[in-house]
Design a protein around this motif. Structure first.
Motif, PDB file in Angstrom:
ATOM      1  N   TYR A   1      18.697  37.544  89.228  1.00  0.00           N
ATOM      2  CA  TYR A   1      20.152  37.513  89.489  1.00  0.00           C
ATOM      3  C   TYR A   1      21.008  38.345  89.664  1.00  0.00           C
ATOM      4  O   TYR A   1      20.772  39.556  88.826  1.00  0.00           O
ATOM      5  N   VAL A   2      22.095  38.543  90.399  1.00  0.00           N
ATOM      6  CA  VAL A   2      22.679  39.670  90.541  1.00  0.00           C
ATOM      7  C   VAL A   2      23.973  39.366  89.645  1.00  0.00           C
ATOM      8  O   VAL A   2      24.779  38.454  90.095  1.00  0.00           O
ATOM      9  N   GLY A   3      24.455  39.932  88.444  1.00  0.00           N
ATOM     10  CA  GLY A   3      25.513  39.440  87.605  1.00  0.00           C
ATOM     11  C   GLY A   3      26.124  40.671  86.955  1.00  0.00           C
ATOM     12  O   GLY A   3      25.642  41.603  86.864  1.00  0.00           O
ATOM     13  N   GLY A   4      27.259  40.360  86.604  1.00  0.00           N
ATOM     14  CA  GLY A   4      28.182  41.349  86.187  1.00  0.00           C
ATOM     15  C   GLY A   4      28.070  41.648  84.597  1.00  0.00           C
ATOM     16  O   GLY A   4      27.158  41.068  84.009  1.00  0.00           O
ATOM     17  N   THR A   5      28.758  42.446  84.064  1.00  0.00           N
ATOM     18  CA  THR A   5      28.950  43.146  82.621  1.00  0.00           C
ATOM     19  C   THR A   5      30.016  42.229  81.923  1.00  0.00           C
ATOM     20  O   THR A   5      30.040  42.642  80.442  1.00  0.00           O
ATOM     21  N   ALA A   6      30.511  41.467  82.258  1.00  0.00           N
ATOM     22  CA  ALA A   6      31.820  41.220  81.538  1.00  0.00           C
ATOM     23  C   ALA A   6      31.245  40.225  80.449  1.00  0.00           C
ATOM     24  O   ALA A   6      30.433  39.313  80.445  1.00  0.00           O
ATOM     25  N   GLU A   7      31.965  40.334  79.011  1.00  0.00           N
ATOM     26  CA  GLU A   7      31.508  39.594  78.015  1.00  0.00           C
ATOM     27  C   GLU A   7      32.249  38.172  78.014  1.00  0.00           C
ATOM     28  O   GLU A   7      32.125  37.438  77.148  1.00  0.00           O
ATOM     29  N   THR A   8      33.265  37.936  78.982  1.00  0.00           N
ATOM     30  CA  THR A   8      33.666  36.536  79.137  1.00  0.00           C
ATOM     31  C   THR A   8      32.669  35.691  79.367  1.00  0.00           C
ATOM     32  O   THR A   8      32.705  34.505  79.467  1.00  0.00           O
ATOM     33  N   ILE A   9      31.561  36.021  80.248  1.00  0.00           N
ATOM     34  CA  ILE A   9      30.456  35.119  80.580  1.00  0.00           C
ATOM     35  C   ILE A   9      29.554  35.209  79.187  1.00  0.00           C
ATOM     36  O   ILE A   9      29.080  36.066  78.645  1.00  0.00           O
ATOM     37  N   SER A  10      28.815  33.705  79.175  1.00  0.00           N
ATOM     38  CA  SER A  10      28.137  33.459  77.840  1.00  0.00           C
ATOM     39  C   SER A  10      27.023  34.218  77.784  1.00  0.00           C
ATOM     40  O   SER A  10      26.703  34.790  76.615  1.00  0.00           O
ATOM     41  N   ARG A  11      26.384  34.647  78.691  1.00  0.00           N
ATOM     42  CA  ARG A  11      24.806  35.769  78.600  1.00  0.00           C
ATOM     43  C   ARG A  11      25.370  37.037  77.999  1.00  0.00           C
ATOM     44  O   ARG A  11      24.600  37.251  77.256  1.00  0.00           O
ATOM     45  N   ASN A  12      26.455  37.407  78.233  1.00  0.00           N
ATOM     46  CA  ASN A  12      27.076  38.696  77.848  1.00  0.00           C
ATOM     47  C   ASN A  12      27.557  38.631  76.503  1.00  0.00           C
ATOM     48  O   ASN A  12      27.229  39.106  75.420  1.00  0.00           O
TER      49      ASN A  12
END
Length: 354
Positions: A267-278
């Motif tokens: 997957y192409v995903g960002g680095t933002a920590e607002t996202i649960s994965r991060n």
């Protein structure tokens, strides 16, 4: 077309074609019958009716959870909070030994991404019964099967008139038109507050898989994917957590990609920590994996909605993912999972429908 909240697709009646009892057979996961790959299943393209009535409603989901809790001595249900519209948010718990590692499965942060919820519910039906319960001697399992029930029911404070599904509409956002998977730092919405206060901070969790759906045209190596996976990509994640996340992805990849009906990309995903994965990986030191299944249950963009002929295999993909990661953590094989595939796994691109 005006801009507003998002969506995705799935089917309950399709469960019958999968033979889920064989999926949970003591000898291991059954080999899928010869069939087109999930990724190559038909897109919507305006060519069929997308019928939301084949998906569990919120009330039907709750009724099934309560029925399973009554049948399975080891299963406990906990209400962790309420949605914007006052619907109870449920946590299904299989807690056998506090010394065991714990995995959390999270579904439907986005209300229009329901096939993962259908798969999680099927997983619950079998996990604590008969021979399948033996795996729980080595692992604790937590499942939030529908974090965004208002979006799943289309009970929101904005218009869904141009969504595609027939029957109730399902939307990405919660009732306040907020994307819950962008609320894991400030935690303003009641759904994310409930998750963090009464799950993440209450239980010692070692692993989490956050299950979603993406659009229907993502491809790897020229073939449409059945799903895509990604570990935390924030630079603030610890090396230990990152390695555990990659091993979690290895278990999923090696269980799905060789089947003939599954085809996974990065997957192409960002680095933002607002996202649960991060954010969850950093805040709690939990190894996390994002799994984005192909296609959605409802949306206002045709290319995001997947034709329902692939529903059965997408649900099965969820069941296999939950089953195999639970098993790998229980028997310790996750500790030696080969992560080298990440070095060559291609990022997904986009391929137009044919």
């Amino acid at each position: 077309m005006r801009k507003h909240p998002d969506g995705k697709t799935i089917s309950r009646r399709s469960l019958g074609i999968l033979g889920f009892t064989s999926v949970f057979a003591a000898s291991g996961l059954a080999t899928a019958p010869a069939a087109f790959g999930v990724g190559e299943g038909p897109g919507y393209g305006g060519n069929e009716t997308i019928n939301s009535s084949i998906l569990h409603t919120y009330d039907e989901l709750v009724a099934e959870l309560k029925k399973q809790a009554a049948r399975q001595q080891i299963l406990e249900l906990e209400v962790i909070g309420q949605s914007v519209k006052g619907r109870d948010l449920y946590l299904a718990k299989y807690l056998t030994d506090s010394a065991n590692p714990t995995i959390l499965f999270l579904t439907q942060q986005h209300g229009n991404e329901q096939l993962t919820t259908e798969g999680a519910l099927e997983f619950i039906k079998h996990l604590g019964t008969g021979k399948n319960s033996a795996v729980l001697e080595g692992v604790n399992v937590l499942i939030v099967p529908m974090l965004n029930p208002d979006g799943a029911m289309g009970d929101v404070n904005f218009s869904l008139d141009d969504y595609i599904a027939t029957g109730r509409h399902l939307t990405r956002y919660n009732a306040n038109a907020v994307d819950l998977n962008r609320d894991h730092v400030v935690k303003i919405q009641p759904e994310t507050q409930a998750l963090h206060t009464n799950v993440m901070r209450k239980y010692k969790i070692d692993y989490m898989i956050d299950l979603h759906h993406q659009g229907a045209t993502a491809a790897r190596d020229g073939e449409l994917v059945s799903g895509s996976i990604l570990y935390p990509t924030t630079p603030n994640v610890s090396a230990t957590v990152l390695e555990g996340s990659k091993r979690l992805g290895a278990v999923v990849f090696h269980a799905i990609d060789p089947t003939g009906w599954g085809h996974l990309g990065r997957y192409v995903g960002g680095t933002a920590e607002t996202i649960s994965r991060n954010g969850i990986a950093v805040e709690y030191g939990i190894s996390t994996l994002l799994f984005e299944m192909r296609g959605m249950s409802d949306h206002f963009y045709d290319s995001y909605v997947l034709g329902q002929k692939s529903n059965g295999y997408l649900i099965k993909q969820t069941v296999v993912t939950l089953t195999e990661t639970t098993r790998a953590i229980a028997d310790g094989s996750i500790d030696t999972a080969d992560t080298s595939f990440w070095d060559t796994l291609a990022e997904q691109g986009s391929r137009g429908e044919e």
